[in-house]
Design an enzyme around this catalytic site. Structure first.
Site, PDB file in Angstrom:
ATOM      1  N   ASP A   1      45.527 -19.671 -20.379  1.00 49.37           N
ATOM      2  CA  ASP A   1      46.681 -19.706 -21.271  1.00 49.37           C
ATOM      3  C   ASP A   1      46.463 -18.803 -22.477  1.00 49.37           C
ATOM      4  O   ASP A   1      45.356 -18.697 -23.014  1.00 49.37           O
ATOM      5  CB  ASP A   1      46.906 -21.147 -21.728  1.00 49.37           C
ATOM      6  CG  ASP A   1      48.064 -21.292 -22.686  1.00 49.37           C
ATOM      7  OD1 ASP A   1      49.202 -21.010 -22.269  1.00 49.37           O
ATOM      8  OD2 ASP A   1      47.833 -21.670 -23.846  1.00 49.37           O
TER       9      ASP A   1
ATOM     10  N   GLU B   1      47.579 -15.227 -18.423  1.00 52.11           N
ATOM     11  CA  GLU B   1      48.878 -15.156 -19.091  1.00 52.11           C
ATOM     12  C   GLU B   1      48.680 -14.233 -20.289  1.00 52.11           C
ATOM     13  O   GLU B   1      48.286 -14.670 -21.367  1.00 52.11           O
ATOM     14  CB  GLU B   1      49.356 -16.529 -19.553  1.00 52.11           C
ATOM     15  CG  GLU B   1      50.744 -16.468 -20.178  1.00 52.11           C
ATOM     16  CD  GLU B   1      51.013 -17.583 -21.181  1.00 52.11           C
ATOM     17  OE1 GLU B   1      52.169 -17.704 -21.608  1.00 52.11           O
ATOM     18  OE2 GLU B   1      50.077 -18.296 -21.562  1.00 52.11           O
TER      19      GLU B   1
END
Length: 774
Positions: free
Chosen positions: A440, A493
Site C-alpha cells: 500500500d 500501489e
C-alpha cells in the site's frame, strides 16, 4: 522439611534487593534464581526469589525429594535459601499467599535462552529473515518443562517486564533480562497458548508504557489491546500440491483476475446465528456498535464456506484481502496496523485464518494480502514511542510523520526496523501460505516530500526528495520474497512515475513483479463518466495507456479507493439512464479485460452495487433479485471465463508482442479495435469497442488472416441485459484491404459494446460458430 536454618549472612546487599523490588535491575538472573554458593565448607546453591504477594516460600527439589524453607532477606517479599547439592536440577517454589498455596517453577532457574548470539547479530545487521521465530512469545520446552519464551527489542528501556492474567498484571513478578542489542528475554514455565500478555516498559525517566507485542501472533479483539500467546505450527495444511505448482509458475504468463475484498463488510451474518470454532464450540460475539442492528461479522471459517464458492463461481483466480493484520480502528479499513504479525481476531483465531487460506488453495484460488509497511498509527499500545524513544519511527516529525493521515513513518535506515518489516512480509508467506502481497501507498514511502509543503521535509544526502532508504528497503523485501517463494506476487500501489518499479532488482528496479496502473484507472473513469457524445474529443483517454503499457508489468485495478468518499460506486459513475449505465459498465469492463495487464475488481462491482462502499455495512445483496444486476454478474462470470481460457488475453500482458492496434484513430465514432496475441503461438483475438450508444450495422476493420472469425464474446448479449445485437455467431473476411491489412471484416457493432472475435481453426469451431445465438 529440611534446610530451615537461614544463611548467617546473605551475599546480597540491600541495594541489590531494592533494585529487584523496585524493578530497576536489568539482569535479574544476576540476583534471582540459583547461584553456586559454598556454605561452611560445603558446596551448594543459594536460591533467591522475589515474590511480591507471598508471606512464606520454600524450594522443592523433586529429584532430592526434599523441601527447603526460604527466609526473607532485606525485604519482606525477597526470599532466600541454601541447598546443599553440587548439581542442582530444576526445582519448584511452594508459595503461600494468604490462604492460597501454589507450586510453581522458578522462571529464573531457566538459563538457556531461545535467542542465540548469532540470532542477535543477524537482527542487528537487519538480516534475520525468520526473526519472528525468536522475538515475540513462543511456546517451547526448556529443561523438559513446557512454557513460553518471551523476547522483545527495547534498547532504550531501563527495565522490561511481562504482564498478564498469569501474574495479575504485576510487572514486578516477571522481570526480563537484557541481552545485547537491547533485546529483553524471559522464559515463563507452565504458561500455555491462549494467555493474554503485554510488555511493561520503563524508561530512564521513570515513565511506564504498556505495549502489545510487536511480534505477537494474536491480539485480543478491540477495544482490548493485549497480545495472546499463539502456536502457529499446530494447523495441518492440505495445500502442498498448490504450493508446488506455484513454485514452478511464471506469474506474468498466468491469467490473474483478482477479487478485492474487505472481509468485515462483504457479507454479514445474523447476530442470532452463533459462530463456532473448529471444534464447534460457540465463539464470544465481537462487539461492533456501528453495524446494522442484528448483524455480526462472518468468521474466517464462515467466509470459507460462503466467499470461496462465490469467487470460484465467478471465475476469479485470486482473492485480495484488505489488511487483516491487527488494527484497533475498523474505520481505518485495516490500513493503520498495530499488530503486524497478528491476523485480526475480529473474524477468529490464527488457525481459522489458516483454514480460510487452505480452503482457497484447495479450490484453486490464490490469496493476496494488502501489506502496509509505509506508516503506522500513534495508538499508545502499539509501535509508537515504543521504549520511550522514537524506536520504530523517525524522531524528527519532518521525516517521521504523515500529518494528513495522522500516522508515523518507519525509520527504514535502522537495521532492526527494516528487519521487522522484511521478516513480516516473509512471515505471511511462510506461516499463512499466502500467494502475494500488495504494498500500500508505495509513493508515500519513496518521496520525502510526499504530501508535505516546503519546509516540512528533509532532503536526502544528495539534496533530492527521493527516500533512498525506503527504496533500498523495498528492493530488499522483493528480493527476499522471490528468493524464498518463487512464483509469488509482489504488487505495488505506486501512483507516480518512479522508474522501473516492476523491474528486477539486478537491473536497478524496485523488484515488484506487478504495479497498479493508476494512470489507466484515472483515464478510464474520467472517460466513462462523460456523456458519450463528448467522448469523441477525448479518444486519448482510451489510447494513451498503450503508449506506456509495457514500460512496467501493470495490473489494471478498479479498487476500493474509487468507490468511497463521495466518488459514487462504479455503476453510479456511468452516464445515461439505467440501461445505458449498465451497458457503459459492461463496455468498460470488457475493455479492461482485453487491455494488456492483470485485473483487479473490488467487491460489489461485479453486480453493480449502487451505494458507495460502507465499511460498517455489507454489500447490497438484495439487488441480485433484479435482472440488470443478475445480468452484470453473469457478464463478469463469462468475462473471467473468457480471460482465463484465452492465452492471448494474458500470456503477453507485459510484452509489446502481445498487442497491436488495428485502429485507434476513429475519434468521430469513439471506436477502437486491436489484436491480442498469445505467447509463442499463432493464436490471436480481435477486439472491437464501441464507446457510444450509436450502433453500426456495417463497420469495417482490417485483419491479418483470411477466414471465419467467430464472435466469442459480446457485452450486448441479452443474457447480460443488452439489446442482443451481434454478428450471428461470426463473420467471414472480405478480400478488401483495410487499416493496412490485406483482409477485412464487415461487422455489426452494438451500442456501448466490447466484441471479441477469434479466427476459427477448423470445422469444429465453424460448427460452434454456426450454432452461436448471436
Amino acid at each position: 522439611m529440611t534446610g530451615t536454618t537461614p544463611l548467617p549472612s546473605s551475599s546480597l546487599s540491600v541495594e541489590q534487593v531494592n533494585r529487584i523490588a523496585s524493578n530497576q535491575e536489568q539482569n535479574p538472573f544476576d540476583i534471582l534464581g540459583p547461584h553456586p554458593y559454598e556454605h561452611e565448607g560445603q558446596a551448594g546453591w543459594v536460591i533467591r526469589a522475589y515474590l511480591p504477594e507471598a508471606q512464606e516460600a520454600a524450594v522443592i527439589c523433586p529429584a532430592l525429594r526434599r523441601e527447603f524453607a526460604m527466609h526473607p532477606v532485606h525485604h519482606p517479599h525477597f526470599f532466600e535459601t541454601w541447598v546443599p547439592e553440587e548439581t542442582l536440577e530444576i526445582y519448584q517454589l511452594r508459595i503461600t499467599e494468604g490462604e492460597r498455596e501454589r507450586i510453581i517453577y522458578d522462571p529464573y532457574a531457566f538459563r538457556s535462552p531461545l535467542l542465540t548470539d548469532y540470532d542477535i547479530h543477524l537482527f542487528a545487521e537487519g538480516n534475520h529473515h525468520r526473526i519472528y521465530e525468536k522475538l515475540g512469545a513462543h511456546p517451547c520446552e526448556l529443561e523438559n518443562v513446557a512454557g513460553v519464551n518471551f523476547a522483545v527489542w527495547a534498547p532504550s528501556a531501563r527495565n522490561v517486564s511481562i504482564l498478564g492474567d498469569f501474574n495479575s498484571w504485576d510487572g514486578r513478578k516477571h522481570q526480563m533480562a537484557r541481552r545485547s542489542n537491547g533485546i529483553w528475554e524471559l522464559f515463563i514455565p507452565e504458561l500455555t497458548v491462549g494467555a493474554a500478555y503485554k510488555y511493561e516498559i520503563k524508561n530512564y525517566d521513570g515513565h511506564i508504557y504498556e505495549k502489545s507485542d510487536p511480534y505477537g501472533f494474536q491480539q485480543e479483539v478491540r477495544p482490548k489491546t493485549a497480545s495472546i500467546v499463539a502456536d502457529l505450527d499446530r494447523y495441518t495444511w492440505g495445500d502442498a500440491d498448490w504450493l508446488e505448482r506455484r513454485r514452478h509458475q511464471e506469474p506474468l504468463r498466468q491469467p490473474i483476475s483478482v477479487y478485492e475484498v474487505h472481509l468485515g463488510s462483504w457479507m454479514h451474518a445474523s447476530s442470532d446465528a452463533i459462530a463456532t470454532d473448529a471444534q464447534g464450540k460457540p465463539l464470544p460475539p465481537v462487539p461492533v456498535a456501528d453495524l446494522k442492528p442484528g448483524a455480526r461479522f462472518l468468521t474466517y471459517r464462515e467466509l470459507a464456506d460462503r466467499l470461496i464458492p462465490y469467487v470460484l463461481d465467478l471465475g476469479y483466480s485470486h482473492i485480495e484481502l484488505l489488511p487483516i493484520a491487527e488494527h484497533p480502528f475498523d474505520g481505518s479499513w485495516g490500513y493503520q496496523v498495530t499488530g503486524y504479525y497478528a491476523a485480526t481476531s475480529r473474524y477468529g483465531s490464527p488457525e481459522d485464518f489458516m483454514y480460510f487460506v487452505d480452503r482457497c488453495h484447495q479450490n484453486g484460488i490464490g490469496v493476496i494480502l494488502d501489506w502496509v509497511p509505509g506508516h503506522f498509527p500513534k495508538d499508545g499500545h502499539g509501535l509508537a514511542f515504543f521504549d520511550g524513544t522514537h524506536l520504530y519511527e523517525h524522531a524528527d516529525s519532518r521525516q517521521g510523520e504523515h500529518r494528513e493521515w495522522g500516522t508515523l513513518v518507519f525509520n527504514y535506515g535502522r537495521h532492526e526496523v527494516r528487519n521487522f518489516l522484511a521478516a513480516n512480509a516473509l512471515f505471511w508467506f511462510d506461516k499463512y501460505h499466502i500467494d502475494g502481497i500488495r504494498v500500500d501507498a508505495v509513493a508515500s514511502m519513496l518521496y520525502l516530500d510526499y504530501n508535505r509543503k516546503e519546509g516540512e521535509w528533509i532532503p536526502n544526502e544528495y539534496g533530492g526528495r527521493e527516500n533512498i532508504e525506503a527504496a533500498d528497503f523495498l528492493r530488499q523485501v522483493n528480493h527476499l520474497i522471490f528468493s524464498y517463494f518463487p512464483g509469488a506476487l509482489s504488487i505495488a500501489e505506486e501512483s507516480t512515475s518512479w522508474p522501473m518499479v516492476s523491474w528486477p532488482t539486478y537491473v536497478g528496479g524496485l523488484g515488484f513483479n506487478l504495479k497498479w496502473n493508476m494512470g489507466w484507472m484515472h483515464d478510464m473513469l474520467d472517460y466513462f463518466s462523460m456523456d458519450p457524445w463528448f467522448r469523441q474529443f477525448h479518444q486519448n483517454n482510451v489510447t494513451f495507456s498503450i503508449w506506456y503499457a509495457f514500460s512496467e508489468n501493470f495490473m489494471l485495478a478498479l479498487s476500493h479507493d474509487e468507490v468511497v468518499h463521495g466518488k459514487s460506486n462504479l455503476i453510479g459513475k456511468m452516464p445515461g439512464d439505467e440501461w445505458q449505465k449498465f451497458a457503459n459498465l459492461r463496455c468498460l469492463l470488457g475493455y479492461m479485460f482485453t487491455h494488456p495487464g492483470k485485473k483487479t475488481l473490488f467487491m460489489g462491482m461485479e453486480f453493480g452495487q449502487w451505494a458507495e462502499w460502507n465499511v460498517w455495512g455489507d454489500l447490497e445483496w438484495h439487488l441480485l433479485q433484479y435482472e440488470p444486476h443478475q445480468g452484470l454478474k453473469q457478464f463478469v462470470k463469462d468475462l473471467n471465463h473468457l480471460y482465463r481460457n484465452a492465452p492471448a488475453l494474458y500470456s503477453e500482458d507485459c510484452n509489446q508482442a502481445g498487442f497491436e492496434w488495428i485502429d485507434c484513430s476513429d475519434n468521430r465514432h469513439s471506436i477502437v479495435s486491436f489484436i491480442r496475441r498469445a505467447h509463442e503461438s499463432d493464436r490471436f483475438l480481435v477486439v472491437v469497442c464501441n464507446f457510444t450508444p450509436q450502433p453500426h450495422a456495417h463497420y469495417r476493420i482490417g485483419v491479418p488472416v483470411a477466414g471465419f472469425y467467430r464472435e466469442i464474446f459480446n457485452s450486448d448479449a441479452r443474457s447480460y441485459g443488452g439489446s442482443n445485437m451481434g454478428n450471428l455467431g461470426g463473420k467471414w473476411t472480405d478480400e478488401w484491404s483495410c487499416h493496412n491489412r490485406p483482409y477485412s471484416l464487415d461487422l455489426c457493432l452494438p451500442p456501448l459494446t466490447t466484441l471479441v472475435l477469434e479466427l476459427a481453426s477448423g470445422p469444429e469451431s465453424l460448427s460452434e460458430a454456426a450454432n452461436s445465438p448471436l
